[in-house]
Design a protein around this motif. Structure first.
Motif, PDB file in Angstrom:
ATOM      1  N   TYR B 105       0.727  -1.068  -0.074  1.00  0.00           N
ATOM      2  CA  TYR B 105      -0.046  -0.061   0.076  1.00  0.00           C
ATOM      3  C   TYR B 105       0.778   1.283  -0.035  1.00  0.00           C
ATOM      4  CZ  TYR B 105      -3.162   3.508   1.953  1.00  0.00           C
ATOM      5  OH  TYR B 105      -3.668   4.735   2.027  1.00  0.00           O
ATOM      6  N   PHE B 106       2.024   1.254   0.794  1.00  0.00           N
ATOM      7  CA  PHE B 106       2.588   2.460   0.901  1.00  0.00           C
ATOM      8  C   PHE B 106       3.555   2.617  -0.442  1.00  0.00           C
ATOM      9  CE2 PHE B 106       1.364   3.132   4.685  1.00  0.00           C
ATOM     10  CZ  PHE B 106       2.034   2.407   6.009  1.00  0.00           C
ATOM     11  N   SER B 107       3.903   1.508  -1.175  1.00  0.00           N
ATOM     12  CA  SER B 107       4.934   1.480  -2.060  1.00  0.00           C
ATOM     13  C   SER B 107       4.182   2.498  -3.455  1.00  0.00           C
ATOM     14  CB  SER B 107       5.119   0.268  -2.789  1.00  0.00           C
ATOM     15  OG  SER B 107       4.101  -0.264  -3.278  1.00  0.00           O
ATOM     16  N   ASP B 108       3.037   2.520  -3.367  1.00  0.00           N
ATOM     17  CA  ASP B 108       2.163   3.320  -4.202  1.00  0.00           C
ATOM     18  C   ASP B 108       2.363   4.923  -4.118  1.00  0.00           C
ATOM     19  OD1 ASP B 108      -0.540   1.295  -5.626  1.00  0.00           O
ATOM     20  OD2 ASP B 108       1.236   1.760  -6.390  1.00  0.00           O
ATOM     21  N   GLU B 111       5.755   9.196  -1.628  1.00  0.00           N
ATOM     22  CA  GLU B 111       7.294   8.971  -0.876  1.00  0.00           C
ATOM     23  C   GLU B 111       6.792   7.798   0.352  1.00  0.00           C
ATOM     24  OE1 GLU B 111       8.967  12.952   0.601  1.00  0.00           O
ATOM     25  OE2 GLU B 111       7.076  13.613  -0.005  1.00  0.00           O
ATOM     26  N   PRO B 112       7.023   6.631  -0.039  1.00  0.00           N
ATOM     27  CA  PRO B 112       6.823   5.403   0.718  1.00  0.00           C
ATOM     28  C   PRO B 112       7.265   5.826   1.974  1.00  0.00           C
ATOM     29  CG  PRO B 112       7.344   4.871  -1.465  1.00  0.00           C
ATOM     30  CD  PRO B 112       7.747   6.244  -1.525  1.00  0.00           C
ATOM     31  N   LEU B 113       8.408   6.330   2.095  1.00  0.00           N
ATOM     32  CA  LEU B 113       8.955   6.066   3.343  1.00  0.00           C
ATOM     33  C   LEU B 113       8.224   7.104   4.452  1.00  0.00           C
ATOM     34  CD1 LEU B 113      13.010   5.443   3.328  1.00  0.00           C
ATOM     35  CD2 LEU B 113      11.229   4.043   4.209  1.00  0.00           C
ATOM     36  N   LYS B 114       7.950   8.119   3.656  1.00  0.00           N
ATOM     37  CA  LYS B 114       7.070   9.238   4.672  1.00  0.00           C
ATOM     38  C   LYS B 114       6.018   8.535   5.090  1.00  0.00           C
ATOM     39  CE  LYS B 114       5.936  14.076   4.776  1.00  0.00           C
ATOM     40  NZ  LYS B 114       4.737  14.461   4.534  1.00  0.00           N
ATOM     41  N   ALA B 115       5.373   7.811   4.227  1.00  0.00           N
ATOM     42  CA  ALA B 115       4.123   7.008   4.681  1.00  0.00           C
ATOM     43  C   ALA B 115       4.259   5.868   5.605  1.00  0.00           C
ATOM     44  CB  ALA B 115       3.479   6.240   3.371  1.00  0.00           C
ATOM     45  N   VAL B 116       5.436   5.394   5.868  1.00  0.00           N
ATOM     46  CA  VAL B 116       5.734   4.403   6.810  1.00  0.00           C
ATOM     47  C   VAL B 116       5.992   5.169   8.148  1.00  0.00           C
ATOM     48  CG1 VAL B 116       7.871   2.987   7.520  1.00  0.00           C
ATOM     49  CG2 VAL B 116       7.129   2.772   5.294  1.00  0.00           C
ATOM     50  N   GLU B 117       6.619   6.520   7.988  1.00  0.00           N
ATOM     51  CA  GLU B 117       6.906   7.277   9.246  1.00  0.00           C
ATOM     52  C   GLU B 117       5.531   7.689   9.646  1.00  0.00           C
ATOM     53  OE1 GLU B 117      10.016  10.376  10.771  1.00  0.00           O
ATOM     54  OE2 GLU B 117       9.783  10.364   8.642  1.00  0.00           O
TER      55      GLU B 117
END
Lengths: 201, 191
Positions: B105-108, B111-117
């Motif tokens: 879901y975040f990979s889409d 900024e995937p790392l921001k979404a993880v954060e």
């Protein structure tokens, strides 16, 4: 509202309110205009989220109270999967666990909120923090009917949440009389325990 | 006796937006502005900034959007531990798979790392803390929670691992003990 100098408008407010705002602005070492602008910006931001500032403030307070109760966030799907696996093997244990956790939480709320409307607060917590689609706690000091609807909660989740609520209300002086549970749907009836009164507790 | 009134200067553009807000609420501008300013003073009395108040509202919406729910931590820890004691392999698989789902879901996202954060900020609501650092060729991640049980620490670490696997990372180092998770992730295929 009145047009002021270029690019400004004048907002009419009660004098007392303006004076209190001025005091705060001085404390924060900003101009009154800058302070008012920051307030209006946040009000507009809240509006974009579909809430008033008052609602956002109430929610903030609720979250702080919940944080004090030791609440955290977890993926719903993980919880549901764990529940259904664990429930098969230890349903009775889980029901007792949730009931006791509810009892603790009920005591926590009484301590934390004192004379506040505990039932009203609980209704809001269930709505916002448990993501229920519909919640109602209706009744009076003698009898209470709790109704919950969730389009995503499993049968086990509904059962355990009902045990949790039962525990909470037990701490608030209500005894469960009967319950009707379907997947995502619960109706639980409570009666005030003998010897309990709001003042005594 | 009518109350005394004063006038406050406000930016024209902001004021116009408040006028539109008042119309939507079917209230006068005077009433709308009063309510807003009263709430601001209420926040001040509570010792919190309005920005923080509105940010928390965003947090709740975001959590809901990510399929997260609030759960009493003692209940959550005990349930996770129960599941781990009775069916460790199955429970581990669940958390890893859910982590992979979130990673996909975040990979889409832009900024995937921001979404993880953002997700970590939500997952550590309460009494736990995280640190996520993108060091170019590696991402270092730590989560600590002094109330985490052994089972919950393990479960959370697997969720994190699943997220990063789906994002194309592999764990170069992993240290997991009760209450503490430390990972260093590197991109798969990086030498």
């Amino acid at each position: 509202m009145i047009k002021g100098v270029k690019d400004t408008k004048l907002l009419v407010v009660p004098a007392e309110l303006a004076d209190r705002l001025k005091e705060v602005a001085v404390r924060h070492r900003v101009s009154l205009a800058a302070y008012v602008a920051s307030i209006l910006r946040e009000a507009l931001r809240a509006e974009e989220m579909g809430v008033t500032l008052g609602e956002a403030l109430n929610l903030y307070r609720m979250m702080e109270i919940q944080r004090g109760a030791g609440v955290l966030q977890a993926p719903r799907t993980a919880l549901q999967s764990l529940l259904s696996k664990a429930y098969r093997e230890a349903g009775e244990e889980l029901r007792n666990l949730w009931f006791e956790a509810g009892r603790w939480y009920g005591r926590y709320l009484k301590t934390r909120l004192g004379d506040e409307n505990l039932i009203g607060f609980l209704e809001e917590v269930l709505r916002h923090h448990w993501n229920l689609d519909e919640v109602s706690l209706r009744g009076d000091d003698l009898e209470l009917l709790v109704s919950l609807v969730s389009f995503t909660l499993s049968r086990e989740g509904t059962e355990l949440l009902s045990c949790y609520i039962s525990g909470i209300l037990h701490s608030l002086g209500f005894r469960e009389e009967d319950r009707s549970i379907l997947e995502g749907l619960a109706r639980i009836r409570f009666k005030r325990m003998p010897g309990w009164s709001l003042k005594a507790q | 006796m009518p109350r005394r009134r004063k006038m406050l200067a406000a930016d024209e553009e902001l004021a116009n937006k408040i006028v539109e807000m008042a119309k939507r609420r079917e209230a006068t501008v005077f009433q709308t502005v009063n309510l807003i300013l009263e709430q601001a003073l209420r926040a001040e009395e509570m010792g919190i900034s309005l920005r923080e108040v509105v940010d928390k509202r965003w947090m709740l919406e975001r959590a809901r959007g990510l399929g997260l729910v609030f759960a009493p931590e003692r209940l959550l820890y005990e349930m996770v531990d129960l599941a781990y004691n009775k069916a460790r392999k199955k429970a581990s698989k669940i958390w890893l798979e859910i982590g992979r789902w979130y990673g996909e879901y975040f990979s889409d996202k832009e900024e995937p790392l921001k979404a993880v954060e953002e997700a970590l900020e939500l997952l550590t609501f309460g009494n736990s803390y995280y640190s996520l650092r993108d060091e170019g060729d590696e991402v270092s991640l730590s989560i600590v929670g002094d109330r985490f049980t052994e089972g919950y620490t393990e479960a959370l670490s697997l969720l994190i691992e699943g997220v990063f696997k789906a994002l194309g990372y592999e764990a170069n180092s992993r240290e997991v003990s009760r209450g503490a998770i430390h990972y260093r992730f590197g991109r798969v295929g990086d030498d």
